[in-house]
Motif scaffolding. Structure first.
Motif, PDB file in Angstrom:
ATOM      1  N   VAL A  61      63.224  77.719  20.228  1.00 50.87           N
ATOM      2  CA  VAL A  61      63.893  78.938  20.700  1.00 50.87           C
ATOM      3  C   VAL A  61      62.937  80.120  20.639  1.00 50.87           C
ATOM      4  N   LEU A  62      62.169  80.222  19.564  1.00 51.76           N
ATOM      5  CA  LEU A  62      61.273  81.363  19.387  1.00 51.76           C
ATOM      6  C   LEU A  62      60.165  81.419  20.436  1.00 51.76           C
ATOM      7  N   GLU A  63      59.751  80.274  20.957  1.00 53.37           N
ATOM      8  CA  GLU A  63      58.683  80.287  21.957  1.00 53.37           C
ATOM      9  C   GLU A  63      59.194  79.982  23.370  1.00 53.37           C
ATOM     10  N   LEU A  64      60.486  80.061  23.570  1.00 54.16           N
ATOM     11  CA  LEU A  64      61.085  79.779  24.871  1.00 54.16           C
ATOM     12  C   LEU A  64      60.523  80.736  25.919  1.00 54.16           C
ATOM     13  N   ASP A  65      59.894  80.185  26.945  1.00 53.46           N
ATOM     14  CA  ASP A  65      59.365  81.018  28.023  1.00 53.46           C
ATOM     15  C   ASP A  65      60.139  80.733  29.313  1.00 53.46           C
ATOM     16  N   ALA A  66      59.728  81.376  30.392  1.00 53.12           N
ATOM     17  CA  ALA A  66      60.456  81.243  31.661  1.00 53.12           C
ATOM     18  C   ALA A  66      60.469  79.795  32.147  1.00 53.12           C
ATOM     19  N   GLU A  67      59.364  79.084  31.983  1.00 48.13           N
ATOM     20  CA  GLU A  67      59.295  77.687  32.417  1.00 48.13           C
ATOM     21  C   GLU A  67      60.227  76.807  31.573  1.00 48.13           C
ATOM     22  N   ASP A  68      60.242  77.047  30.257  1.00 44.90           N
ATOM     23  CA  ASP A  68      61.136  76.294  29.375  1.00 44.90           C
ATOM     24  C   ASP A  68      62.594  76.570  29.716  1.00 44.90           C
ATOM     25  N   ARG A  69      62.903  77.836  29.950  1.00 46.48           N
ATOM     26  CA  ARG A  69      64.280  78.207  30.276  1.00 46.48           C
ATOM     27  C   ARG A  69      64.715  77.547  31.584  1.00 46.48           C
ATOM     28  N   ALA A  70      63.827  77.515  32.563  1.00 52.13           N
ATOM     29  CA  ALA A  70      64.143  76.877  33.841  1.00 52.13           C
ATOM     30  C   ALA A  70      64.381  75.374  33.636  1.00 52.13           C
ATOM     31  N   SER A  71      63.561  74.752  32.797  1.00 52.79           N
ATOM     32  CA  SER A  71      63.740  73.321  32.499  1.00 52.79           C
ATOM     33  C   SER A  71      65.063  73.069  31.780  1.00 52.79           C
ATOM     34  N   LEU A  72      65.398  73.931  30.821  1.00 57.42           N
ATOM     35  CA  LEU A  72      66.658  73.806  30.094  1.00 57.42           C
ATOM     36  C   LEU A  72      67.834  73.987  31.051  1.00 57.42           C
ATOM     37  N   ASN A  73      67.746  74.977  31.918  1.00 54.00           N
ATOM     38  CA  ASN A  73      68.801  75.208  32.904  1.00 54.00           C
ATOM     39  C   ASN A  73      68.985  73.996  33.810  1.00 54.00           C
ATOM     40  N   ALA A  74      67.870  73.434  34.297  1.00 52.96           N
ATOM     41  CA  ALA A  74      67.942  72.280  35.193  1.00 52.96           C
ATOM     42  C   ALA A  74      68.554  71.076  34.472  1.00 52.96           C
ATOM     43  N   TYR A  75      68.167  70.875  33.221  1.00 55.42           N
ATOM     44  CA  TYR A  75      68.711  69.757  32.440  1.00 55.42           C
ATOM     45  C   TYR A  75      70.225  69.899  32.263  1.00 55.42           C
ATOM     46  N   ILE A  76      70.668  71.074  31.839  1.00 57.07           N
ATOM     47  CA  ILE A  76      72.094  71.294  31.590  1.00 57.07           C
ATOM     48  C   ILE A  76      72.882  71.215  32.898  1.00 57.07           C
ATOM     49  N   GLN A  77      72.323  71.771  33.963  1.00 56.86           N
ATOM     50  CA  GLN A  77      73.019  71.720  35.246  1.00 56.86           C
ATOM     51  C   GLN A  77      73.186  70.274  35.708  1.00 56.86           C
TER      52      GLN A  77
END
Length: 112
Positions: A61-77
């Protein structure tokens, strides 16, 4: 992509969202029946693994960047078929559930 990745964060977000979905389903009729508590067994069985990964999740969470957030969003979606306009708020709510569980567990540990 950060050094820690997001694998533990994916598991935590998934559990938080599953808990939210299960709670919504159980409370659909406005009443909580004792037998309905059994429907949380699958989610509760995931909890020890998430708790044991708490330090890793925090780092992710502390190092979450835009690429990580996009990957997390894609996974959850993909995992939950959530429309884009709701995706970010649902992920945040799912993570809030997990963080709250960590805080609750920490309170119990300090009490002992």
């Amino acid at each position: 992509m950060g050094q820690f990745g997001i694998e533990n964060l994916k598991k935590a977000a998934k559990l938080g969202i599953e808990l939210g979905e299960q709670t919504s389903e159980v409370l659909e009729d406005g009443k909580l029946k004792a037998l309905e508590m059994l429907s949380f067994i699958d989610e509760l069985m995931q909890l020890p693994g998430i708790v044991n990964s708490a330090a890793d999740i925090k780092n992710e969470v502390l190092e979450l960047d835009a690429e990580d957030r996009a990957s997390l969003n894609a996974y959850i979606q993909a995992e939950f078929d959530i429309p884009n306009e709701k995706l970010e708020s649902i992920i945040e709510a799912g993570l809030d559930v997990i963080i709250s569980l960590f805080i609750l567990a920490d309170h119990f540990k300090k009490k002992a």
